[in-house]
Structures are given as C-alpha cells and as structure tokens.
Design a protein around this motif. Structure first.
Motif, PDB file in Angstrom:
ATOM      1  N   TYR A 204       1.002  -1.010   0.046  1.00 56.12           N
ATOM      2  CA  TYR A 204       0.001  -0.023  -0.162  1.00 56.12           C
ATOM      3  C   TYR A 204       0.901   1.099  -0.040  1.00 56.12           C
ATOM      4  CZ  TYR A 204      -3.906  -2.740   1.805  1.00 56.12           C
ATOM      5  OH  TYR A 204      -5.200  -3.712   1.483  1.00 56.12           O
ATOM      6  N   VAL A 205       1.976   1.255   0.852  1.00 60.95           N
ATOM      7  CA  VAL A 205       2.775   2.326   1.082  1.00 60.95           C
ATOM      8  C   VAL A 205       3.511   2.555  -0.434  1.00 60.95           C
ATOM      9  CG1 VAL A 205       4.675   3.421   2.264  1.00 60.95           C
ATOM     10  CG2 VAL A 205       2.945   1.934   3.533  1.00 60.95           C
ATOM     11  N   VAL A 206       4.280   1.704  -1.062  1.00 60.74           N
ATOM     12  CA  VAL A 206       4.824   1.852  -2.324  1.00 60.74           C
ATOM     13  C   VAL A 206       3.820   2.455  -3.270  1.00 60.74           C
ATOM     14  CG1 VAL A 206       5.939   0.782  -4.312  1.00 60.74           C
ATOM     15  CG2 VAL A 206       6.517  -0.015  -1.926  1.00 60.74           C
ATOM     16  N   GLU A 207       2.536   1.740  -3.109  1.00 63.57           N
ATOM     17  CA  GLU A 207       1.478   2.366  -4.110  1.00 63.57           C
ATOM     18  C   GLU A 207       1.266   3.645  -3.945  1.00 63.57           C
ATOM     19  OE1 GLU A 207      -0.819  -1.874  -4.740  1.00 63.57           O
ATOM     20  OE2 GLU A 207      -1.861  -0.327  -3.717  1.00 63.57           O
ATOM     21  N   GLU A 208       1.158   4.356  -2.772  1.00 68.86           N
ATOM     22  CA  GLU A 208       0.810   5.519  -2.489  1.00 68.86           C
ATOM     23  C   GLU A 208       2.207   6.357  -2.935  1.00 68.86           C
ATOM     24  OE1 GLU A 208       0.987   6.287   1.783  1.00 68.86           O
ATOM     25  OE2 GLU A 208       1.177   8.468   1.575  1.00 68.86           O
TER      26      GLU A 208
ATOM     27  N   GLY B 255       5.406   2.284   7.218  1.00 72.92           N
ATOM     28  CA  GLY B 255       4.485   1.149   7.043  1.00 72.92           C
ATOM     29  C   GLY B 255       3.463   0.994   7.948  1.00 72.92           C
ATOM     30  N   ASP B 256       3.643   1.837   9.008  1.00 77.96           N
ATOM     31  CA  ASP B 256       2.782   1.699  10.073  1.00 77.96           C
ATOM     32  C   ASP B 256       1.546   2.510   9.891  1.00 77.96           C
ATOM     33  OD1 ASP B 256       4.675   0.575  11.822  1.00 77.96           O
ATOM     34  OD2 ASP B 256       4.814   2.092  13.172  1.00 77.96           O
ATOM     35  N   ASP B 257       1.605   3.466   9.195  1.00 78.16           N
ATOM     36  CA  ASP B 257       0.421   4.476   8.799  1.00 78.16           C
ATOM     37  C   ASP B 257       0.053   4.045   7.256  1.00 78.16           C
ATOM     38  OD1 ASP B 257       0.072   5.766  11.142  1.00 78.16           O
ATOM     39  OD2 ASP B 257       2.076   7.093  10.810  1.00 78.16           O
ATOM     40  N   LEU B 258      -1.090   3.765   6.963  1.00 78.18           N
ATOM     41  CA  LEU B 258      -1.651   3.473   5.719  1.00 78.18           C
ATOM     42  C   LEU B 258      -2.628   4.647   5.329  1.00 78.18           C
ATOM     43  CD1 LEU B 258      -2.316  -0.275   5.253  1.00 78.18           C
ATOM     44  CD2 LEU B 258      -0.231   0.904   4.763  1.00 78.18           C
ATOM     45  N   ILE B 259      -2.183   5.496   4.460  1.00 79.33           N
ATOM     46  CA  ILE B 259      -3.115   6.572   4.071  1.00 79.33           C
ATOM     47  C   ILE B 259      -3.980   6.270   2.787  1.00 79.33           C
ATOM     48  CG2 ILE B 259      -2.923   9.083   3.200  1.00 79.33           C
ATOM     49  CD1 ILE B 259      -1.726   8.755   6.045  1.00 79.33           C
TER      50      ILE B 259
ATOM     51  N   ILE C  41       2.595  12.113  11.806  1.00 80.57           N
ATOM     52  CA  ILE C  41       2.175  10.547  11.290  1.00 80.57           C
ATOM     53  C   ILE C  41       3.260  10.255  10.354  1.00 80.57           C
ATOM     54  CG2 ILE C  41      -0.308  10.719  11.869  1.00 80.57           C
ATOM     55  CD1 ILE C  41      -0.832  11.327   8.841  1.00 80.57           C
ATOM     56  N   GLY C  42       3.325   9.211   9.965  1.00 79.05           N
ATOM     57  CA  GLY C  42       4.443   8.546   9.175  1.00 79.05           C
ATOM     58  C   GLY C  42       4.812   9.092   7.808  1.00 79.05           C
ATOM     59  N   ARG C  43       4.602  10.262   7.637  1.00 80.39           N
ATOM     60  CA  ARG C  43       5.112  10.817   6.217  1.00 80.39           C
ATOM     61  C   ARG C  43       5.909  11.918   6.422  1.00 80.39           C
ATOM     62  NH1 ARG C  43       3.064   6.674   5.868  1.00 80.39           N
ATOM     63  NH2 ARG C  43       1.507   5.893   4.527  1.00 80.39           N
ATOM     64  N   TYR C  44       7.129  12.144   5.433  1.00 77.50           N
ATOM     65  CA  TYR C  44       7.815  13.161   5.648  1.00 77.50           C
ATOM     66  C   TYR C  44       8.310  13.479   4.450  1.00 77.50           C
ATOM     67  CZ  TYR C  44       8.262  11.214  10.619  1.00 77.50           C
ATOM     68  OH  TYR C  44       8.219  10.381  11.620  1.00 77.50           O
TER      69      TYR C  44
ATOM     70  N   ASP D  11      -4.112   3.036  11.236  1.00 81.49           N
ATOM     71  CA  ASP D  11      -2.895   2.867  11.876  1.00 81.49           C
ATOM     72  C   ASP D  11      -2.677   1.382  12.241  1.00 81.49           C
ATOM     73  OD1 ASP D  11      -1.037   2.794  13.830  1.00 81.49           O
ATOM     74  OD2 ASP D  11      -1.780   3.884  15.437  1.00 81.49           O
ATOM     75  N   THR D  12      -1.749   0.602  11.479  1.00 82.80           N
ATOM     76  CA  THR D  12      -1.526  -0.696  11.650  1.00 82.80           C
ATOM     77  C   THR D  12      -0.351  -0.923  12.592  1.00 82.80           C
ATOM     78  OG1 THR D  12       0.090  -0.559   9.786  1.00 82.80           O
ATOM     79  CG2 THR D  12      -2.246  -1.020   9.470  1.00 82.80           C
ATOM     80  N   GLY D  13       0.075   0.222  13.440  1.00 82.66           N
ATOM     81  CA  GLY D  13       1.196  -0.056  14.095  1.00 82.66           C
ATOM     82  C   GLY D  13       0.845  -0.942  15.601  1.00 82.66           C
ATOM     83  N   ASP D  14      -0.145  -0.947  16.044  1.00 87.31           N
ATOM     84  CA  ASP D  14      -0.422  -1.908  17.264  1.00 87.31           C
ATOM     85  C   ASP D  14      -1.515  -2.946  16.718  1.00 87.31           C
ATOM     86  OD1 ASP D  14      -2.181  -0.134  19.853  1.00 87.31           O
ATOM     87  OD2 ASP D  14      -2.755  -0.885  17.963  1.00 87.31           O
ATOM     88  N   ARG D  15      -1.835  -3.942  17.691  1.00 92.57           N
ATOM     89  CA  ARG D  15      -2.706  -4.980  17.200  1.00 92.57           C
ATOM     90  C   ARG D  15      -4.064  -4.800  16.865  1.00 92.57           C
ATOM     91  NH1 ARG D  15      -0.861  -9.146  21.649  1.00 92.57           N
ATOM     92  NH2 ARG D  15      -1.075  -7.009  22.889  1.00 92.57           N
ATOM     93  N   LEU D  16      -4.700  -3.914  18.021  1.00 90.24           N
ATOM     94  CA  LEU D  16      -5.870  -3.576  17.929  1.00 90.24           C
ATOM     95  C   LEU D  16      -6.210  -2.585  16.702  1.00 90.24           C
ATOM     96  CD1 LEU D  16      -8.776  -3.619  19.155  1.00 90.24           C
ATOM     97  CD2 LEU D  16      -8.221  -1.847  20.567  1.00 90.24           C
ATOM     98  N   ASP D  17      -5.351  -1.540  16.447  1.00 90.06           N
ATOM     99  CA  ASP D  17      -5.574  -0.714  15.529  1.00 90.06           C
ATOM    100  C   ASP D  17      -5.269  -1.317  14.088  1.00 90.06           C
ATOM    101  OD1 ASP D  17      -6.346   1.670  16.725  1.00 90.06           O
ATOM    102  OD2 ASP D  17      -4.271   2.124  17.166  1.00 90.06           O
ATOM    103  N   TYR D  18      -4.666  -2.458  14.072  1.00 93.66           N
ATOM    104  CA  TYR D  18      -4.355  -3.087  12.841  1.00 93.66           C
ATOM    105  C   TYR D  18      -5.469  -3.936  12.654  1.00 93.66           C
ATOM    106  CZ  TYR D  18      -2.479  -7.227  10.197  1.00 93.66           C
ATOM    107  OH  TYR D  18      -2.437  -8.165   9.277  1.00 93.66           O
ATOM    108  N   LEU D  19      -6.079  -4.454  13.451  1.00 92.19           N
ATOM    109  CA  LEU D  19      -7.420  -5.391  13.229  1.00 92.19           C
ATOM    110  C   LEU D  19      -8.511  -4.273  12.661  1.00 92.19           C
ATOM    111  CD1 LEU D  19      -7.208  -7.661  16.231  1.00 92.19           C
ATOM    112  CD2 LEU D  19      -7.179  -8.619  13.931  1.00 92.19           C
TER     113      LEU D  19
END
Ligand code: UTP
Length: 296
Positions: free
Chosen positions: A41-45, A132-136, A206-209, A260-268
């Motif tokens: 997803y991140v490479v596609e972004e 990769g933790d953050d999908l936009i 968030i994870g974009r710079y 947010d895919t960084g922790d388990r609950l948010d990933y689910l």
C-alpha cells in the motif's frame, strides 16, 4: 501545480516487537492488510505521488520483503497456464510498481539511524520517507500535497494529524503556529512521545515526511534519545530550532483517512475498515459484522 520527481525511502528494519511472534521471521511491514502486505500500500501511495524510485531499509528478515517485490516466474508461469489472469495480474503488480532498492540498516538503532542509511542512494536531493505503520487512503492524497508544499517553500515537511490528547504520548508532537495556507502550519518545536501534560499540542506526527538532504548532517550529530534510539524527531527538532540549517520546517495537517497498523487492535480495525470498503468483500463482511454485533 506539477511537482518534481523525488525518491522515496521506506524504513522497514524495526524489530516489530508489538506483533511478536508474527514478526519473529518477517518484518511487520509484510503483515497482510486484507490481501496485500502493508508495504505494498505504501509503495502504491508513493507511486501515486509520482515517485518511481523506492529504497527500502531492511533489517534481519530481509528475504520476505525482497521476494515480494521480485518476479516469481514459476508462479507466474503456472497461473498463465491455468489462464488465471486476474491472479497473475495481482502477483505481478508488486514487481512492476516501481524501481525498488534495498539497503541494510545493520543494528536497529532507531528511525533516524535507518533514514541515515539512505544517504548514498538519495544523494543531494529532497526525498520522501513513508512508514509502513500508517496507511493513508488512496482517495486522500497527502504525499502529493506535502511534496508541493516542500517544493514551493523549500521546506522540510512533516505530516500532522489531530489526535485525542490521551494518545499523544504514542507520537512525536508539534508546537505550531498558523500560516496563510489553512492546511499548513509552521513548526516551532517537536517533542518525541511527550506525556499529555508536556505536550505542546494535540498534533501528532504521522509517518510521512518530505526531507531535505541537510537532514543527513543533522542525523550524524544526533545523539540517541528516547528508548536509546537515534530519533528522526530529534533531528527535525534541531532543524525547527534553527532555520539557517535547512529553511523552515512545516506541517501539513491531514484530515483524511489514515489506518494505523502499528499496534494489534488498530491493525485489526484497519483490516476490517479497508475490507468493508472493497466491493468484493465489503457487503458480505458488513452483513457478518452486523450479525456478530447482535451476539455481543
Ligand atoms: P517503530 O518504533 O514503530 O517500529 O518504528 P518497531 O520498533 O519495529 O515496532 P515495535 O514498537 O517494536 O512494535 C517506526 C518505523 O521505523 C522503522 C520501523 O520498521 C517502522 O516502520 N524502524 C525503526 C527502522 O527501520 N529501524 C529502526 O531501528 C527502528
């Protein structure tokens, strides 16, 4: 306004301890979100923002990542023979997206240290860093806007998002002032993972710079910070404190959809949300969730 083409760097060398044991033998960036690894997803972004050169910083489990972006001729051949062209297309997608390169981090000494490993590949150019933790969501093009702001104002640009104050201790946090652009703020200072009391705002990094090459010199001089790691936030704080170093540090405040895919609950939650949005899975999954909710 057209933006210049830049390179992207995706650090994927963290230990991913929150996902153990799933991440024992593969990086967390390879965890599937619905049916694609998060990193795809991140490479596609990045590609959607006009980037065609991607450097992945890899750690001890590099093979899964490298294989994912490589051709698998045997599998392609089998699918071709079976006439399963949809699956063939899906398999080939990752290997034809962009020019994907890899470099090892060595010891995982922090995000700042991982970014420093990109210096040779990036050279003396502005570049993007995507975690990769953050999908936009592809419908909310954040990176394109950040590149435009960086180019227009010769600035370092960080993505910011409002979070609940109780969550700010999980993020880098920005002390900001407004600019003439409603979605852009000037960053005066940055603090890595502050307590709610210390936090200068509820704006989280968030994870974009979009970084200028001057960041490398600053990272070289940055001492280990929180968690004993070389923190990218600490290097950005130095840039924000001295505009002579590399011009202003700006924040683009993102109001779009982030998973947010960084922790388990948010990933689910992210996996369910993205699956619900899909035509092939959404209706059946939605119906099942409604049924399930009645039993809870
Ligand atoms: P995190 O702190 O979220 O990743 O780093 P982590 O250490 O892998 O995760 P946990 O907390 O142990 O579960 C943010 C990003 O920086 C990368 C990670 O891969 C992730 O994309 N990273 C972090 C590196 O590439 N190298 C490092 O030394 C540290």
């Amino acid at each position: 306004m057209s933006t210049p083409s830049i390179k992207a760097v995706i650090p994927a060398a963290g230990l991913g301890t929150r996902f153990l044991p799933a991440t024992k033998a593969m990086p967390k960036e390879m965890l599937p979100v619905v049916d694609k690894p998060a990193i795809q997803y991140v490479v596609e972004e990045a590609v959607a923002a006009g980037i065609d050169d991607v450097l992945v910083i890899i750690g001890r489990n590099k093979n899964a990542l490298a294989n994912h972006f490589d051709r698998v001729t045997e599998l392609e051949h089998t699918l071709e023979q079976k006439g399963d062209l949809t699956k063939l297309e899906r398999v080939m997608e990752a290997s034809s997206l962009a020019d994907v390169h890899f470099v090892r981090q060595g010891d995982p000494k922090g995000l700042g240290h991982a970014v420093l490993r990109a210096q040779k590949h990036v050279g003396d150019e502005t570049f993007a860093v995507l975690l990769g933790d953050d999908l936009i969501d592809a419908r909310d093009p954040l990176l394109t806007r950040m590149i435009e702001v960086s180019h227009g104002q010769s600035a370092t640009v960080v993505a910011l998002m409002e979070v609940d104050p109780s969550q700010i201790h999980l993020y880098g946090c920005a002390d900001v002032e407004p600019t003439a652009d409603p979605d852009v703020v000037r960053i005066n200072a940055l603090v890595e993972k502050p307590s709610a009391d210390e936090a200068p705002s509820n704006l989280a990094i968030i994870g974009r710079y979009v970084l200028k090459p001057e960041i490398f010199d600053v990272l070289e001089r940055t001492e280990p910070g929180k968690g004993g790691e070389i923190q990218l936030t600490d290097a950005l704080q130095q840039l924000a404190g001295d505009e002579q170093l590399a011009g202003p540090v700006l924040g683009v405040v993102f109001g779009g959809r982030r998973y947010d895919t960084g922790d388990r609950l948010d990933y689910l939650k992210s996996s369910i949300q993205l699956a619900l949005d899909r035509d092939d899975l959404g209706p059946a999954l939605g119906a099942w969730i409604k049924e399930l909710a009645e039993t809870l």
